[in-house]
Write a protein that holds these residues in place. Structure first.
Motif, short mmCIF file in Angstrom:
data_model
loop_
_atom_site.label_atom_id
_atom_site.label_comp_id
_atom_site.label_asym_id
_atom_site.label_seq_id
_atom_site.Cartn_x
_atom_site.Cartn_y
_atom_site.Cartn_z
N ASP A 57 0.81 -1.21 0.00
CA ASP A 57 0.00 0.00 0.00
C ASP A 57 0.85 1.27 0.00
OD1 ASP A 57 -2.35 -1.53 0.16
OD2 ASP A 57 -2.22 -1.60 2.35
N ILE A 58 2.12 1.14 0.33
CA ILE A 58 3.01 2.31 0.43
C ILE A 58 3.46 2.74 -0.96
CG2 ILE A 58 5.23 3.16 1.29
CD1 ILE A 58 4.94 1.09 3.59
N ILE A 59 3.28 4.02 -1.25
CA ILE A 59 3.80 4.59 -2.49
C ILE A 59 5.25 5.02 -2.24
CG2 ILE A 59 3.56 6.44 -4.19
CD1 ILE A 59 0.49 6.36 -3.50
N TYR A 60 5.43 5.81 -1.20
CA TYR A 60 6.79 6.17 -0.77
C TYR A 60 6.77 6.67 0.66
CZ TYR A 60 5.77 11.11 -1.97
OH TYR A 60 5.23 12.37 -2.05
N LEU A 61 7.94 6.67 1.28
CA LEU A 61 8.15 7.18 2.63
C LEU A 61 9.09 8.37 2.52
CD1 LEU A 61 8.90 3.71 4.15
CD2 LEU A 61 6.90 5.05 4.74
N TYR A 62 8.85 9.38 3.33
CA TYR A 62 9.72 10.55 3.28
C TYR A 62 9.74 11.24 4.64
CZ TYR A 62 5.32 13.14 2.89
OH TYR A 62 4.06 13.65 3.12
N PRO A 91 10.55 -5.09 2.25
CA PRO A 91 11.18 -6.02 1.31
C PRO A 91 12.19 -5.30 0.43
CG PRO A 91 8.79 -6.26 1.29
CD PRO A 91 9.10 -5.03 2.09
N ASP A 92 13.44 -5.74 0.49
CA ASP A 92 14.52 -5.09 -0.25
C ASP A 92 14.29 -5.14 -1.76
OD1 ASP A 92 17.18 -3.85 -0.33
OD2 ASP A 92 17.80 -5.75 -1.22
N SER A 93 13.63 -6.18 -2.22
CA SER A 93 13.40 -6.32 -3.66
C SER A 93 12.30 -5.40 -4.17
CB SER A 93 13.04 -7.77 -3.98
OG SER A 93 11.88 -8.14 -3.25
N GLN A 94 11.51 -4.82 -3.26
CA GLN A 94 10.37 -3.98 -3.66
C GLN A 94 10.59 -2.49 -3.40
OE1 GLN A 94 6.75 -5.15 -1.69
NE2 GLN A 94 5.50 -3.70 -2.81
N LYS A 100 18.51 10.65 1.10
CA LYS A 100 18.65 10.54 2.55
C LYS A 100 17.28 10.61 3.23
CE LYS A 100 20.44 13.84 5.20
NZ LYS A 100 21.37 14.80 5.78
N SER A 101 16.31 11.23 2.55
CA SER A 101 15.02 11.45 3.18
C SER A 101 13.83 10.80 2.46
CB SER A 101 14.77 12.96 3.30
OG SER A 101 14.78 13.54 2.02
N ALA A 102 14.08 9.84 1.55
CA ALA A 102 12.95 9.22 0.85
C ALA A 102 13.26 7.79 0.40
CB ALA A 102 12.55 10.05 -0.36
N ILE A 103 12.25 6.93 0.49
CA ILE A 103 12.30 5.54 0.04
C ILE A 103 11.05 5.30 -0.80
CG2 ILE A 103 12.21 3.12 0.76
CD1 ILE A 103 13.50 4.03 3.41
N ALA A 104 11.20 4.63 -1.95
CA ALA A 104 10.08 4.43 -2.85
C ALA A 104 9.75 2.96 -3.06
CB ALA A 104 10.37 5.07 -4.21
N ASN A 105 8.48 2.70 -3.31
CA ASN A 105 8.01 1.39 -3.71
C ASN A 105 8.22 1.28 -5.22
OD1 ASN A 105 6.51 -0.87 -4.49
ND2 ASN A 105 4.80 -0.39 -3.12
N LEU A 106 9.06 0.36 -5.66
CA LEU A 106 9.37 0.22 -7.08
C LEU A 106 8.12 -0.06 -7.92
CD1 LEU A 106 12.62 -1.90 -6.82
CD2 LEU A 106 12.45 0.41 -7.73
N ASP A 107 7.13 -0.73 -7.33
CA ASP A 107 5.90 -1.05 -8.06
C ASP A 107 5.06 0.20 -8.35
OD1 ASP A 107 6.60 -3.72 -7.97
OD2 ASP A 107 5.40 -4.13 -6.18
#
Length: 150
Positions: A57-62, A91-94, A100-107
């Motif tokens: 459900d996560i699009i991205y974290l920031y 999940p590292d693969s996803q 430094k301030s954002a992580i994204a869902n590859l999907d």
């Protein structure tokens, strides 16, 4: 890659077989993925309400003003964990680090666009965008098997 699923009602537990002619990076990634023990659910706050959601459900974290926010398909929620703690539980693969301030869902990624000073601008299916720091460009290219120039 060939995938087969066999249902055998006589089995008492699930079995997974990986068959290959060589031990390579792909075999190792499959093994790592099967052995991942990542958290299945996350909780975030919206005013006084706690919302429960899955990594899908996560699009991205920031981060915003030293607070970690989760942009999901249902809204934006404040997280109690730090960004690096959430990164370890996803999940590292996803998921991939953008900066430094954002992580994204590859999907949830739609497209990339070259930006200033060698960084990238990533567009999400939701219409939002984030910038990828130069430091993390190669990591994204590896995860999406980037083809072409640059």
């Amino acid at each position: 890659m060939k995938i087969q699923v066999e249902i055998d009602e006589t089995l008492e537990t699930k079995e997974v077989w990986i068959r290959s002619n060589v031990w390579d990076k792909e075999v190792q990634q499959l093994l790592d993925r099967l052995q991942e023990e990542k958290r299945v659910y996350f909780a975030g706050m919206d005013k006084e309400t706690r919302h429960i959601f899955r990594p899908d459900d996560i699009i991205y974290l920031y981060t915003m003003d030293k607070t970690v926010m989760a942009k999901t398909k249902e809204g934006t929620f404040q997280m109690k964990e730090r960004l690096y703690e959430l990164e370890q539980q996803l999940p590292d693969s996803q998921f991939v680090r953008l900066s430094k301030s954002a992580i994204a869902n590859l999907d949830e990624l739609k497209q990339f666009e070259a930006s200033f000073h060698g960084s990238l601008c990533v567009y999400f299916r939701s219409g939002e965008k984030e910038y990828v720091s130069r430091k993390y460009v190669n990591g994204i290219k590896e995860k999406i098997r980037w083809k072409g120039k640059g």
